[in-house]
Design a protein around this motif. Sequence first.
Motif, mmCIF file in Angstrom:
data_model
loop_
_atom_site.group_PDB
_atom_site.id
_atom_site.type_symbol
_atom_site.label_atom_id
_atom_site.label_comp_id
_atom_site.label_asym_id
_atom_site.label_seq_id
_atom_site.Cartn_x
_atom_site.Cartn_y
_atom_site.Cartn_z
ATOM 1 N N GLY A 112 1.049 -4.075 -29.336
ATOM 2 C CA GLY A 112 -0.323 -4.131 -28.827
ATOM 3 C C GLY A 112 -0.983 -5.467 -29.083
ATOM 4 N N PHE A 113 -0.735 -6.023 -30.255
ATOM 5 C CA PHE A 113 -1.324 -7.307 -30.635
ATOM 6 C C PHE A 113 -0.893 -8.411 -29.676
ATOM 7 C CE2 PHE A 113 -0.829 -11.264 -33.108
ATOM 8 C CZ PHE A 113 -2.137 -11.461 -33.529
ATOM 9 N N THR A 115 0.519 -8.238 -26.624
ATOM 10 C CA THR A 115 0.204 -8.060 -25.200
ATOM 11 C C THR A 115 -1.244 -8.432 -24.893
ATOM 12 O OG1 THR A 115 -0.243 -5.708 -25.605
ATOM 13 C CG2 THR A 115 1.964 -6.286 -24.845
ATOM 14 N N GLU A 116 -2.156 -8.014 -25.754
ATOM 15 C CA GLU A 116 -3.561 -8.345 -25.520
ATOM 16 C C GLU A 116 -3.845 -9.819 -25.791
ATOM 17 O OE1 GLU A 116 -5.560 -6.155 -23.926
ATOM 18 O OE2 GLU A 116 -3.584 -5.205 -23.885
ATOM 19 N N MET A 117 -3.110 -10.399 -26.728
ATOM 20 C CA MET A 117 -3.266 -11.818 -27.005
ATOM 21 C C MET A 117 -2.865 -12.645 -25.773
ATOM 22 S SD MET A 117 -1.935 -13.881 -30.380
ATOM 23 C CE MET A 117 -0.182 -13.930 -29.987
ATOM 24 N N ALA A 118 -1.755 -12.267 -25.144
ATOM 25 C CA ALA A 118 -1.307 -12.976 -23.942
ATOM 26 C C ALA A 118 -2.301 -12.784 -22.793
ATOM 27 C CB ALA A 118 0.076 -12.482 -23.534
ATOM 28 N N PHE A 119 -2.859 -11.576 -22.686
ATOM 29 C CA PHE A 119 -3.839 -11.264 -21.646
ATOM 30 C C PHE A 119 -5.048 -12.197 -21.759
ATOM 31 C CE2 PHE A 119 -7.531 -8.955 -20.041
ATOM 32 C CZ PHE A 119 -7.080 -8.429 -18.838
ATOM 33 N N LEU A 120 -5.583 -12.324 -22.969
ATOM 34 C CA LEU A 120 -6.746 -13.185 -23.180
ATOM 35 C C LEU A 120 -6.397 -14.666 -23.012
ATOM 36 C CD1 LEU A 120 -8.402 -11.436 -26.259
ATOM 37 C CD2 LEU A 120 -9.189 -11.401 -23.882
ATOM 38 N N ASP A 153 9.714 -20.822 -32.180
ATOM 39 C CA ASP A 153 9.222 -19.502 -31.791
ATOM 40 C C ASP A 153 7.830 -19.259 -32.371
ATOM 41 O OD1 ASP A 153 8.995 -16.857 -31.017
ATOM 42 O OD2 ASP A 153 11.034 -16.330 -31.581
ATOM 43 N N THR A 154 7.672 -19.556 -33.650
ATOM 44 C CA THR A 154 6.382 -19.381 -34.312
ATOM 45 C C THR A 154 5.307 -20.245 -33.664
ATOM 46 O OG1 THR A 154 7.520 -18.913 -36.401
ATOM 47 C CG2 THR A 154 5.186 -19.480 -36.528
ATOM 48 N N ALA A 155 5.661 -21.481 -33.329
ATOM 49 C CA ALA A 155 4.709 -22.404 -32.705
ATOM 50 C C ALA A 155 4.257 -21.889 -31.337
ATOM 51 C CB ALA A 155 5.335 -23.784 -32.563
ATOM 52 N N PHE A 156 5.169 -21.279 -30.598
ATOM 53 C CA PHE A 156 4.816 -20.752 -29.280
ATOM 54 C C PHE A 156 3.763 -19.662 -29.405
ATOM 55 C CE2 PHE A 156 5.510 -17.731 -25.751
ATOM 56 C CZ PHE A 156 5.276 -18.568 -24.678
ATOM 57 N N HIS A 157 3.984 -18.719 -30.299
ATOM 58 C CA HIS A 157 3.028 -17.623 -30.467
ATOM 59 C C HIS A 157 1.703 -18.117 -31.040
ATOM 60 C CE1 HIS A 157 5.727 -14.379 -29.305
ATOM 61 N NE2 HIS A 157 6.692 -15.009 -29.962
ATOM 62 N N ALA A 158 1.765 -19.128 -31.888
ATOM 63 C CA ALA A 158 0.531 -19.703 -32.435
ATOM 64 C C ALA A 158 -0.295 -20.356 -31.325
ATOM 65 C CB ALA A 158 0.855 -20.714 -33.526
ATOM 66 N N ALA A 159 0.393 -21.006 -30.385
ATOM 67 C CA ALA A 159 -0.312 -21.641 -29.267
ATOM 68 C C ALA A 159 -0.996 -20.596 -28.392
ATOM 69 C CB ALA A 159 0.669 -22.460 -28.431
ATOM 70 N N ILE A 160 -0.339 -19.454 -28.195
ATOM 71 C CA ILE A 160 -0.961 -18.375 -27.424
ATOM 72 C C ILE A 160 -2.196 -17.853 -28.158
ATOM 73 C CG2 ILE A 160 -0.655 -16.020 -26.545
ATOM 74 C CD1 ILE A 160 2.285 -16.685 -26.077
ATOM 75 N N ALA A 161 -2.061 -17.680 -29.468
ATOM 76 C CA ALA A 161 -3.200 -17.206 -30.267
ATOM 77 C C ALA A 161 -4.366 -18.176 -30.152
ATOM 78 C CB ALA A 161 -2.778 -17.054 -31.729
ATOM 79 N N TYR A 169 -7.521 -13.758 -33.769
ATOM 80 C CA TYR A 169 -6.117 -13.754 -33.330
ATOM 81 C C TYR A 169 -5.340 -14.873 -34.023
ATOM 82 C CZ TYR A 169 -6.279 -10.247 -29.598
ATOM 83 O OH TYR A 169 -6.365 -9.066 -28.896
ATOM 84 N N LEU A 170 -5.958 -16.034 -34.070
ATOM 85 C CA LEU A 170 -5.282 -17.180 -34.682
ATOM 86 C C LEU A 170 -5.092 -16.968 -36.182
ATOM 87 C CD1 LEU A 170 -4.065 -19.971 -34.385
ATOM 88 C CD2 LEU A 170 -6.369 -20.932 -34.652
ATOM 89 N N ARG A 171 -6.109 -16.440 -36.842
ATOM 90 C CA ARG A 171 -6.011 -16.232 -38.283
ATOM 91 C C ARG A 171 -4.955 -15.184 -38.619
ATOM 92 N NH1 ARG A 171 -12.133 -15.240 -39.991
ATOM 93 N NH2 ARG A 171 -11.106 -14.410 -41.863
ATOM 94 N N PHE A 172 -4.878 -14.123 -37.821
ATOM 95 C CA PHE A 172 -3.879 -13.090 -38.091
ATOM 96 C C PHE A 172 -2.476 -13.613 -37.801
ATOM 97 C CE2 PHE A 172 -1.608 -9.036 -37.175
ATOM 98 C CZ PHE A 172 -1.755 -8.476 -38.433
ATOM 99 N N THR A 173 -2.347 -14.407 -36.747
ATOM 100 C CA THR A 173 -1.053 -15.004 -36.432
ATOM 101 C C THR A 173 -0.631 -15.963 -37.538
ATOM 102 O OG1 THR A 173 -1.465 -14.819 -34.049
ATOM 103 C CG2 THR A 173 0.224 -16.388 -34.731
ATOM 104 N N ASP A 174 -1.570 -16.773 -38.018
ATOM 105 C CA ASP A 174 -1.276 -17.681 -39.122
ATOM 106 C C ASP A 174 -0.906 -16.917 -40.381
ATOM 107 O OD1 ASP A 174 -1.717 -19.897 -37.582
ATOM 108 O OD2 ASP A 174 -3.753 -20.252 -38.297
ATOM 109 N N PHE A 175 -1.577 -15.790 -40.609
ATOM 110 C CA PHE A 175 -1.292 -14.969 -41.779
ATOM 111 C C PHE A 175 0.144 -14.461 -41.748
ATOM 112 C CE2 PHE A 175 -0.879 -10.523 -43.191
ATOM 113 C CZ PHE A 175 -0.959 -10.725 -44.556
ATOM 114 N N LEU A 176 0.562 -13.954 -40.591
ATOM 115 C CA LEU A 176 1.928 -13.450 -40.480
ATOM 116 C C LEU A 176 2.945 -14.586 -40.538
ATOM 117 C CD1 LEU A 176 1.627 -10.662 -37.763
ATOM 118 C CD2 LEU A 176 2.009 -10.370 -40.201
#
Length: 244
Positions: A112-113, A115-120, A153-161, A169-176
């Motif tokens: 869920g996290f 999919t909605e991140m990509a949507f936004l 891979d991590t950098a790609f998802h961080a850029a989406i966040a 979104y960015l803080r939670f992505t950075d946390f993980l």
Amino acid sequence: MRFAADRLAVGITKAASLADDLVRRFEEQIETGTMPPGARFPTEMAIVEAFGVSRPVVREAFARLSARGLLVSRRGSGAFVANGARYRAFQVTADEISEIDDVIKLLEMRMGFETEMAFLAAQRRTGSELQEMRRSLADMDASTEVDGSVAADTAFHAAIARATQNDYYLRFTDFLGVRLVPSRRVYLQDSDAATHQTYARAINADHRAIYAAIETGDAQAAREAARAHIQKSIARYRPHALVA
């Protein structure tokens, strides 16, 4: 001497296990509200008598609870449940995702996290974030070892966040951090560079589909591409799980 050392090791292990048990008991009482913030912990002696453990075991358990922000000591008054103890930060530790089954659980949580991140991101992305995504795609294609592919891979998802323009979104992505990416060390143990590159490029194909939707501003397509990416990852890991 060896026998004595072995006995000492067994004693230390047993004490640690008893402390673990005490910590779990008190954590459960705190999390369920049985011991609310400000509540006083039983005295050391009361715990010793109630659980049949030694004072050093109680002190070890208290030290761990204090380190986790659940217990505060007040000189002359005793130990108390810390204010806000029930609102501890969400944690995902490396030890918790050391097996395939654990990775699958994390992927399910990410569904869920992500999919909605990509949507936004598709609705709000800027040129700099798209450039960052393209850079990570190139890095992933070029990677031939675990650390390189994980970093890309991590950098790609961080850029989406970052493209969501939503700090949470960015803080939670950075946390993980790297825990956002399924552990290559779990899935690709003892694999060679060619195998790593093949795997990285398969992941990157999914990334490119997500990127294409974000770049064109198609939010629904971005959501669907992100969902397909996670579903493929789960399907890739499930045959290796202990419990299918």
